[in-house]
Design an enzyme around this catalytic site. Sequence first.
Site, PDB file in Angstrom:
ATOM      1  N   GLN A 175       4.161  -9.502   4.144  1.00  9.08           N
ATOM      2  CA  GLN A 175       3.848  -8.244   3.458  1.00  9.08           C
ATOM      3  C   GLN A 175       4.026  -7.016   4.334  1.00  9.08           C
ATOM      4  OE1 GLN A 175      -0.411  -9.640   2.974  1.00  9.08           O
ATOM      5  NE2 GLN A 175      -0.816  -7.457   3.241  1.00  9.08           N
TER       6      GLN A 175
ATOM      7  N   CYS B  82      -0.949  -7.764  -0.505  1.00  6.06           N
ATOM      8  CA  CYS B  82      -1.158  -9.209  -0.581  1.00  6.06           C
ATOM      9  C   CYS B  82      -1.205  -9.696  -2.021  1.00  6.06           C
ATOM     10  CB  CYS B  82      -2.448  -9.588   0.133  1.00  6.06           C
ATOM     11  SG  CYS B  82      -3.878  -8.693  -0.510  1.00  6.06           S
TER      12      CYS B  82
ATOM     13  N   HIS C  38      -8.590  -9.935   0.063  1.00  5.20           N
ATOM     14  CA  HIS C  38      -7.278 -10.524   0.355  1.00  5.20           C
ATOM     15  C   HIS C  38      -6.944 -11.546  -0.729  1.00  5.20           C
ATOM     16  CE1 HIS C  38      -3.800 -11.496   2.669  1.00  5.20           C
ATOM     17  NE2 HIS C  38      -4.201 -12.687   3.044  1.00  5.20           N
TER      18      HIS C  38
END
Length: 324
Positions: free
Chosen positions: A126, A132, A272
Amino acid sequence: MDALFFFALLSAASAFRLSERDEFHFKSWMAQYNRVYSMKEYYERLQIFTDNKRRIDKHNEGNHSYTMGLNQFADMTFAEFQKSFLLSEPQNCSATKGNYFSSNAPYPDSVDWRKKGNYLTPVKNQGSCGSCWTFSTTGCLESVTAIATGKLIPLSEQQLVDCAQDFNNHGCNGGLPSQAFEYILYNKGLMTEDDYPYKAFGSECKYKPELAAAFVKEVVNITAYNEMEMVDAVATRNPVSFAFEVTSDFMHYEQGVYTSTKCHNTTDKVNHAVLAVGYGENNGTPYWIVKNSWGSGWGIDGYFLIERGKNMCGLAACSSFPVV
Ligand SMILES: *[C@@H]1O[C@H](CO)[C@@H](O)[C@H](O)[C@H]1NC(C)=O
Ligand SMILES: *[C@@H]1O[C@H](CO)[C@@H](O)[C@H](O)[C@H]1NC(C)=O
Ligand SMILES: *[C@@H]1O[C@H](CO)[C@@H](O)[C@H](O)[C@H]1NC(C)=O
Ligand SMILES: *[C@@H]1O[C@H](CO)[C@@H](O)[C@H](O)[C@H]1NC(C)=O
């Protein structure tokens, strides 16, 4: 040498408590990761690296289910890491309402979609953008599509970064896979990685409907905190997108089953998003096998294992997958 200057040098050295050995480790790490710094930055990074290294060595001397290592983030503080590689703010996924029906089929002790066939694209990276959630989304849709059609096609994260704002996503500042699947459903398509390549920064939406390559018919949200539904889905259907809270111990993960007493476990703390591609058990510790988006040099060839069955770090707070 001027006495005052000498004293200043001495006190600087003792403040940093750095040895030649520390510099030696730092220089080999710099060579391995092709790092070049200005003189000023060199000393700043050396200090951070050395702090990280001591923490890693201390962890590895202890009796833990996973080891830490000096990876590409070894010269960063957690605050810097958080700013560049995680969602800038924790996402609130409490609006993810469950609609999953468990198969109630018996499922195997272990599953690994990497070994079942050609269902997963190589681990992507990324870069320094809190995107993410787009990688978790493409990874899941790529595999669900490949399972359905037999064709594995890398899909576009950049389209999600640039175009999915109306579904409560924020480009490099975060989003959620369930909301990205909703976008793809209503947008009627996602382009390929080749046609809409990744840039690691947000720009104007350049979606071309005629180049849509993957589609979503329905978004399935797993009931919040129901980790057994996640197992059921991964065992009987496909890999599953999930979110969890990354804390400072996670950035140095190397291998083994990650577990933490520092992270939270609720829908309002996840920062995340990743992809569960299987599960198993090691010496009585059940774990998930997870595809990350920090390149193939991080963790276990870009993957990690995390303890299963305890909603570790909120990993069961908001998981989802698309039906194609
Ligand atoms: C290490 O941890 C495991 C699992 O928590 C435990 O069973 C084992 O006894 C520990 N070993 C030592 C040397 O403390
Ligand atoms: C999360 O969103 C829900 C409504 O969707 C709201 O009730 C709750 O207060 C929010 N929590 C946080 C921490 O923002
Ligand atoms: C799944 O969750 C998303 C938000 O995360 C929500 O917009 C959507 O309505 C949910 N789907 C269902 C079927 O409840
Ligand atoms: C979160 O962790 C606490 C403390 O371990 C536990 O009591 C609670 O049940 C957990 N909540 C969820 C939703 O997993």
